[in-house]
Design an enzyme around this catalytic site. Structure first.
Site, PDB file in Angstrom:
ATOM      1  N   HIS A 306      59.083 122.209  13.452  1.00  0.00           N
ATOM      2  CA  HIS A 306      58.363 120.935  13.518  1.00  0.00           C
ATOM      3  C   HIS A 306      59.070 120.029  14.510  1.00  0.00           C
ATOM      4  O   HIS A 306      60.301 120.039  14.607  1.00  0.00           O
ATOM      5  CB  HIS A 306      58.329 120.278  12.135  1.00  0.00           C
ATOM      6  N   ASP A 363      51.754 123.122   7.879  1.00  0.00           N
ATOM      7  CA  ASP A 363      50.573 123.760   8.453  1.00  0.00           C
ATOM      8  C   ASP A 363      50.465 125.229   8.054  1.00  0.00           C
ATOM      9  O   ASP A 363      49.364 125.763   7.913  1.00  0.00           O
ATOM     10  CB  ASP A 363      50.600 123.647   9.977  1.00  0.00           C
TER      11      ASP A 363
END
Length: 427
Positions: A306, A363
């Site tokens: 991320h 995600d």
């Protein structure tokens, strides 16, 4: 530590104040730098620029911390729900039971879309992407409710509570209307006996005469919305704030945020996870070859790592457990899910991924859950937008109430110097 710093350019030194946040974050205040020195700061992509002061969300990516209004995301995920978190983000405090009940009732009453808005969705080309339909639907919704969509800052602030409840209520209905139109099915009306996520699942998928919703599935969807409700100054939130800084109403500001989220580098990551898993399965691989390819730099492992978090994404830890529970409730088993679990297992143990802090992110798990729930891949980003709406609205409110000037970034011009016009016959 001194609360000032200095910048020396040529023979002149310019003092810079140091701003300190409530979590001891430090920032150099350069607001007067151009006026005093003629210099601006250059920060491509705003990666090291504090664009605002905000009290909505705090993130510490190195420590894996995410807090809404001071409340840790793990505690909210365990004890709260999406609509309660909506009020927390919008108002800054957890609501009383009476306030929450009133908000739930207001949202429920707004879930029937105005006929003009439904007509606008029906009139769109069938090829319009669900995110395009969502952004257009928000603009139509504002047009159908002109008393809530004025571009008069004082009036929009006065009507904000109703506008926010309407937008939060309408987004699932807008998504369902687009989905069912493409499926050739009429829109199912909301059911007053259902909660927010039950209504959404019903409006999306239920057939006539079938009114049952598995509570485990609605709870998993509620958690996904809660975990996506805000994430500080990301691309879409910054877009929303910039539009709002010009005096635009919440409907226009959120339509812009939806369009920003649409981009594959922002909101499309969970969709990319499923596409990656399908590609791996289609190649006959169980994930082993793909992992080796990723380590060699030939493939990209989607759903891992991320930009903000240099530790485990705190939302991913929460969603992993929810993912297992949702899949168990559905009785789902497939080669795609087996591949996902294999990728996760290897990435959490392999030094290559550990050293690079490539942990599974939110995600990775949300894409798996949404596919299991039956959502088409091209609607994943729409669900992200539904969850993020209260955060966008909280940031719109923050901009509107502070009354600060319109956002206007500077640039470093790298084009041609002054040139004289040449008539077309002499070019």
């Amino acid at each position: 530590m001194s609360d000032t710093a200095s910048l020396t350019y040529g023979e002149t030194t310019f003092p810079l104040n140091v701003l300190t946040g409530t979590e001891d974050e430090k920032a150099l205040d350069v607001r007067q730098l151009r006026k005093e020195s003629g210099l601006i700061t250059y920060d491509d992509g705003y990666g090291n620029t504090g664009s605002c002061e905000s009290s909505v969300t705090f993130i510490d990516g190195d420590k894996g911390i995410l807090r809404y209004r001071g409340y840790d995301i793990a505690e909210l995920a365990e004890k709260s729900n999406f609509l309660e978190v909506c009020l927390l983000l919008l108002n800054g405090e957890l609501p009383s039971s009476q306030e929450l009940a009133a908000f739930e009732s207001k949202v429920s009453s707004f879930q029937n879309l105005p006929s003009e808005v439904l007509d606008s969705i029906q009139a769109m080309p069938s090829s319009v992407h669900p995110m395009g339909s969502l952004a257009a639907g928000l603009q139509a919704l504002g047009g159908a409710c002109p008393h809530l969509c004025t571009n008069d800052r004082n009036q929009d602030i006065a009507n904000f509570d109703d506008a926010a409840a309407l937008i939060i209520a309408a987004l699932p209905a807008l998504a369902a209307a687009n989905y069912r139109k493409k499926a050739g099915e009429s829109l199912r009306k909301p059911d007053a006996s259902f909660n927010y996520c039950e209504n959404f699942l019903s409006m999306m998928f239920e057939k006539d005469g079938d009114a049952s919703i598995n509570p485990a599935l609605s709870k998993a969807l509620d958690l996904i919305f809660l975990l996506h409700a805000d994430h500080e100054q990301n691309c879409s939130t910054s877009t929303c704030r910039m539009i709002a800084s010009g005096g635009a109403n919440p409907f226009a500001s959120l339509a812009g945020a939806v369009s920003a989220l649409w981009g594959p580098l922002h909101g499309g990551a969970n969709m990319a996870v499923i596409n990656m898993l399908n590609d791996i399965h289609g190649s006959g691989d169980d994930g082993s070859k793909f992992i080796q390819s990723a380590k060699e730099g030939k493939s990209r492992l989607m759903g891992f790592g991320h930009r903000v978090y240099r530790n485990y994404d705190p939302r991913a830890k929460i969603l992993k457990s929810a993912c297992d529970k949702a899949l168990a409730a559905l009785g789902v088993s497939s080669p795609i899910l087996d591949i996902a679990r294999r990728l996760e297992e290897v990435a959490l143990q392999d030094p290559y991924f550990i050293d690079r802090k490539l942990y599974p992110n939110v995600d990775f798990y949300s894409g798996i859950i949404l596919q299991a729930l039956g959502f088409p891949t091209n609607t994943f980003t729409v669900l992200f937008a539904i969850g993020r709406a209260p955060g966008w609205l909280a940031h719109w409110k923050e901009i509107a109430q502070t009354g600060k000037k319109i956002h206007r970034p500077r640039q470093i011009y790298q084009g041609s110097n002054l040139r004289s016009y040449i008539s077309v016959e002499n070019r």
